[in-house]
Design an enzyme around this catalytic site. Structure first.
Site, short mmCIF file in Angstrom:
data_model
loop_
_atom_site.label_atom_id
_atom_site.label_comp_id
_atom_site.label_asym_id
_atom_site.label_seq_id
_atom_site.Cartn_x
_atom_site.Cartn_y
_atom_site.Cartn_z
N GLU A 1 -5.60 -8.23 -1.14
CA GLU A 1 -6.03 -8.23 -0.06
C GLU A 1 -7.53 -7.76 -0.17
OE1 GLU A 1 -4.70 -5.55 3.11
OE2 GLU A 1 -2.54 -5.81 2.75
N GLU B 1 0.84 -1.22 0.13
CA GLU B 1 0.07 -0.04 0.15
C GLU B 1 0.88 1.16 0.05
OE1 GLU B 1 -2.85 -0.55 3.10
OE2 GLU B 1 -3.90 -1.83 2.02
#
Ligand code: BG6
Length: 487
Positions: free
Chosen positions: A383, A190
């Site tokens: 995810e 991320e």
């Protein structure tokens, strides 16, 4: 119904070292930025607040704490000692891939050693061997929300260019060591979160900083350069490596069809994709210039940086997707929703999870189609999942039908996206085994197919129990995504 997923689709689950391993001071590991985040009871400054803006005083207090405070990521879920049992359970579900990260301070305890910690390297050798035993591909994140804390106290994390070299030493070490054991790699988890949560994403303390955006964008530039150089180095070490970037992708809808709202949503979605624009296309997109100017940010680039970014593009784009929210320029709209490291306006058409995140499976399809149109490279959902407070019934069963619903609906939208023409490599749902929450440091917020007997204070036996979703996911994998509902 026949499966819409490709034959070699990579089904599996994902975790991060700092949320599962524990053993924070074993095997020669150094203290990490995750080890200094404290769990505080309601009413006190919580973990998320610490992650968004850790102060120097707080950091030093945590470094000095040898056991009084509750630092859940120091204990994780005991994966360091139980990885064989856990991997056997993943194998029982039929995982083709397991996403995990390597703990940087397990390999370089302070980040500055010239030689790696052999005991740390050996641990991951054993984990990868165990995965191979079951024909499971490791998907390895090199940096997932942790770094040696020493790099924060000495350099203020990625705010300093020094980190590029230190990271490359680490990346080079793990690429070389595991070149025959790992094929799929991600550089930074991320990466766009460096802008939202500079301590979490980049180990930066903002105390006394006048223009925080300046520091965050500069740090991000250092991470872009480090990532691109790691891609280059990885390819030299093993041309068969497949190396991706990783984004937090939260979809933002215009709250209304007012043109102002549409424009606002477009701008915020652009910001969400700014990092992949750099890492997939190889240059800073023009729209970012106006944003940087508006916030008085000027990124310092060294000669050669432009070429480094241009010449070392990622092989695939991976991302997390949990939820969506809405945006508006109309200040009278005030109902908000919680979310992955950020809040947004609530969308009246969506339900929310126990933690207030809005559930939006169709949003995943929107994102997949949009990214495919934009980049035309393989995508990987690394995810996705539902954080919920599961209960163990008296007979020991855990009936997490709400999780099955959430996952089935998202997987169904992935199948639709594949039909729409999206090239999707795989799916690793988040927290396939219950783990410590990244944002809240709670254990109570569970994502797993496997229940772990531990509470927020660290009490419990650490026993592993199969939830109802365990058997459901096993069937999903066995049918290559064809049977999503009738378990
Ligand atoms: C992602 C992170 O942002 O979301 C994970 O990459 C994290 O590390 C996951 O655990 C879920 O967030 P949380 O805060 O519920 O753990």
């Amino acid at each position: 119904m026949p499966s819409l997923f490709p034959k070699d689709f990579l089904w599996g689950g994902a975790v991060a070292a700092n949320q599962v391993e524990g053993a924070f001071n074993e095997g020669g590991k150094g203290l990490s930025t995750a080890d200094v985040v404290k769990y505080c009871p309601p009413g006190e400054r919580n973990s998320l607040e610490q992650l968004l803006s850790m102060s120097r005083a707080e950091l030093y207090e945590a470094i000095a704490d040898n056991g009084d405070g509750n630092y859940p990521k120091r204990r994780g879920i005991g994966f360091y000692h139980r990885y064989k049992e856990d991997i056997a359970l993943f194998a029982e579900m039929g995982f083709k891939v397991f996403r995990l990260s390597i703990s940087w301070p397990r390999i370089f305890p302070t980040g500055e050693e010239t030689e790696p910690n052999e005991e740390g390297l050996r641990f991951y050798d054993e984990v990868f061997d165990e995965l191979r035993k079951y024909n499971m591909e490791p998907l390895v994140t090199i940096s997932h929300y942790e770094m040696p804390v020493h790099l924060v106290t000495k350099y203020n994390g990625w705010a300093s260019r020094e980190l590029v070299e230190l990271f490359l030493r680490y990346a080079d070490t793990v690429f070389t060591r595991y070149k025959d054991k790992v094929k799929y790699w991600l550089t930074f988890n991320e990466i766009n979160c460096t802008l939202k949560a500079p301590f979490l994403g980049a180990g930066i303390i903002m105390d006394g900083v006048e223009n925080e955006k300046q520091v965050a964008f500069q740090a991000l530039h250092h991470q872009f350069v480090a990532s691109a150089l790691a891609v280059k180095r990885g390819r030299e070490i093993n041309p068969e490596f497949s190396i991706g970037c990783m984004l937090a992708r939260k979809l933002l809808y215009p709250y209304s069809c007012r043109p102002e709202d549409v424009l606002q949503a477009q701008a915020e979605n652009q910001m969400a994709q700014f990092c992949s624009d750099v890492q997939v296309r190889g240059y800073y997109p023009s729209y970012i210039q106006r944003h940087l100017k508006k916030h008085g940010v000027s990124i310092e680039m060294l000669p050669g940086d432009v070429e480094i970014l241009q010449e070392n593009l990622v092989d695939f784009l991976s991302f997390s997707y949990y939820m969506s929210s809405a945006v508006s320029t109309d200040n009278s709209i005030t109902a908000t929703t919680a979310g992955n490291l950020s809040t947004g306006l609530a969308n009246p058409y969506l339900q929310t999870s126990d933690w207030g995140w809005q559930i939006d499976p169709i949003g995943l399809r929107v994102v997949l189609k949009e990214m495919h149109d934009r980049y035309q490279i393989p995508l990987f959902v690394v995810e996705n999942g539902l954080g919920a407070a599961d209960e163990v019934a008296e007979d020991g069963s855990i009936r997490d039908d709400y999780r099955i619903d959430y996952l089935a609906q998202h997987i169904a939208q992935m199948a639709e996206a594949i039909e729409d023409g999206v090239e999707l490599m795989g799916y690793t749902s988040w927290g396939c085994i219950d783990l410590i929450s990244a944002s809240t440091s709670e254990m109570r917020k569970r994502y797993g197919y496997i229940y772990v007997d531990q509470d927020d204070e660290g009490g419990g036996t650490l026993a592993r129990l199969r939830k109802k979703s365990f058997y459901w996911y096993k069937q999903v994998i066995a049918t290559n995504g064809a049977e999503l509902y009738n378990s």
